[in-house]
Write an enzyme that holds these catalytic residues in place. Structure first.
Site, PDB file in Angstrom:
ATOM      1  N   HIS A  85       0.659   2.081  -4.338  1.00  0.00           N
ATOM      2  CA  HIS A  85       0.068   3.368  -3.834  1.00  0.00           C
ATOM      3  C   HIS A  85       0.541   3.734  -2.457  1.00  0.00           C
ATOM      4  CE1 HIS A  85      -3.111   1.655  -0.902  1.00  0.00           C
ATOM      5  NE2 HIS A  85      -2.565   0.737  -1.369  1.00  0.00           N
ATOM      6  N   CYS A  86       0.011   4.973  -2.375  1.00  0.00           N
ATOM      7  CA  CYS A  86       0.176   5.785  -0.895  1.00  0.00           C
ATOM      8  C   CYS A  86      -0.980   6.257  -0.355  1.00  0.00           C
ATOM      9  CB  CYS A  86       1.322   6.914  -0.878  1.00  0.00           C
ATOM     10  SG  CYS A  86       0.846   8.005  -1.964  1.00  0.00           S
ATOM     11  N   THR A  87      -1.148   7.134   0.654  1.00  0.00           N
ATOM     12  CA  THR A  87      -2.435   7.690   0.980  1.00  0.00           C
ATOM     13  C   THR A  87      -3.401   8.312  -0.118  1.00  0.00           C
ATOM     14  OG1 THR A  87      -1.374   8.372   3.015  1.00  0.00           O
ATOM     15  CG2 THR A  87      -3.558   8.990   2.730  1.00  0.00           C
TER      16      THR A  87
END
Length: 460
Positions: free
Chosen positions: A25-27
């Site tokens: 995942h990222c932001t």
């Protein structure tokens, strides 16, 4: 919906844990590498209340949840997939088929993404200090201000250490050795490059060559090149050093060789490359002016679509580290493109008759004003195309204005409203013109989207 319930429904729509090969995942996005893309029920996933959009990129299925939520769902997904061990180091087929430039830019992006929170925190602290000094007339001093100065500058001082750790992970090397190389480049015995205008670095004689002891605090290119070389050295040593000695021999030889290469070769070469990049951009900025801002602001959203926009941090950091410039004049342009997406999203909210789209459009647009553009871009504007075009028009006009007025920032990693904190320290006029550009980008994107019209999707 509780995060566990969201994760369970999502897992069923994605083909079950046996179809999941890797999760990250990222932001704002949850990213899946799956065994069979045909098993993904995209329509059902997009109807889930918490989902703001979906798309495929580089062989990864990506779902937008928004900041503050995605990491909680990620943790629940890991628990649910615990019975089916995930495969490490997955390289999707489409990613391995990328051309060299795209792969290079994506690697830079992946290196910088993990350290964005540290850069954003430092930038906000710098902004807080600037605000306090601006409105106190310099009256606020003492221990508290001294500590705030330390807090705000630390991430930039040790930037090569942070990048060394992150880059080593991306290059498949020992991340702690990467951090050590960053420590070598920022050693206190080396002169901070920001002081080159007022101080002369000492030199040492190495095999008849006079080597200046210049540090690389706040720089990017030297550590990236050095860690890349380090990763190659480490991989070669792993093939020839017996496993019984690898714990002692490999780190020792790797650090020694890479340290010499970083100080005597990679560092000086990198400074030249960084200065050349800064000079080239400075030339374009000075002579192309508003035309360059118009072009960059209009096209930036297309770069975000590719996911390669994070690679620009290398250029921005080079501008900040270059004594001749010392400011970031690119970030205000990128910010105009981001907030314009929010303006277009507000127009979608006004025009659409679909209640679900209205629910997404407002929070996604507000998120864009706070610097996180993926929800409104992928979840609202891109699907309907005309709003995306309208946002590009707004980004171009806003970018032209801030470039014409020479708006700049003293950091990177922030855009939209939070970016005010790194705009104000460079002067009140700088802030005023930034806010005017902000308004131009949002309003023009809003009007352009209304004029272009909105094509409702058939399923709506």
């Amino acid at each position: 919906m509780q995060h566990e319930e969201i994760a369970r429904k999502l897992l069923s729509h994605i083909g079950g844990s046996e179809n999941v090969m890797n999760i990250s995942h990222c932001t704002t996005r949850l990213r899946f590498n799956v065994r069979d893309e045909a098993k993904i029920d995209i329509a059902a996933i997009e109807k889930m209340e918490s989902v703001q959009g979906t798309f495929f990129r580089y062989g990864l299925f990506q779902i937008i949840f928004g900041a503050g939520v995605v990491h909680k769902i990620y943790k629940e997904m890991l628990h649910l997939c615990a019975s089916a061990p995930l495969e490490e180091g997955m390289q999707p087929e489409s990613q391995s088929a990328m051309n060299y430039f795209t792969r290079f830019a994506k690697t830079l992006s992946d290196i910088f993404v993990p350290i964005i929170p540290a850069m954003a925190a430092s930038g906000l602290l710098m902004g807080l200090i600037g605000v306090l000094k601006e409105f106190s007339g310099g009256a606020i001093n003492g221990p508290v201000m001294k500590m705030l100065d330390m807090f705000s500058s630390s991430a930039f001082i040790i930037l090569p250490v942070l990048l060394g750790f992150s880059a080593a992970k991306q290059f498949g090397a020992n991340p702690f050795l990467g951090a050590v190389i960053g420590g070598i480049l920022t050693h206190p015995d080396l002169l901070d490059p920001s002081l080159l205008g007022s101080k002369t670095p000492s030199t040492i004689d190495v095999f008849g060559f006079q080597v200046p002891l210049i540090g690389y605090q706040g720089t990017v290119i030297p550590i990236l090149l050095s860690v890349y070389i380090m990763s190659k050295i480490e991989k070669v040593l792993k093939k020839v050093v017996p496993s019984s000695l690898d714990l002692l021999v490999i780190p020792f030889i790797t650090v020694m060789i890479t340290g010499f290469a970083a100080i005597f070769m990679m560092g000086p070469v990198s400074l030249f490359i960084g200065h050349l990049m800064s000079e080239s951009l400075g030339f374009v900025y000075q002579y192309a002016g508003a035309a360059a801002g118009f072009l960059f602001g209009g096209l930036y959203s297309l770069i975000v679509l590719s996911g390669l926009h994070h690679s620009f941090y290398v250029i921005e950091a080079s501008l900040l580290a270059d004594p001749e410039y010392g400011v970031n004049f690119l970030l205000p342009i990128w910010s105009m493109a981001n907030v314009a997406q929010g303006g277009a999203g507000l127009a979608v909210f006004l025009k659409t008759k679909n209640a679900n789209v209205k629910k997404i459009a407002i929070p996604a647009s507000l998120t864009a004003f706070l610097g996180i553009v993926e929800p409104v871009m992928f979840g609202v504007n891109l699907k309907r195309l005309n709003p995306f075009i309208g946002a590009s028009i707004g980004g171009a006009l806003g970018g032209a204005y801030v470039t014409f007025m020479n708006v700049a920032a003293n950091s990177y990693g922030l855009s939209g409203i939070p970016m005010i904190s790194i705009i104000l320290p460079l002067g009140t006029a700088n802030l005023i013109h930034y806010l005017i550009g902000f308004a131009i980008a949002v309003v023009s994107a809003f009007i352009a989207t209304l004029c272009l019209g909105l094509k409702e999707e058939k399923e709506e």
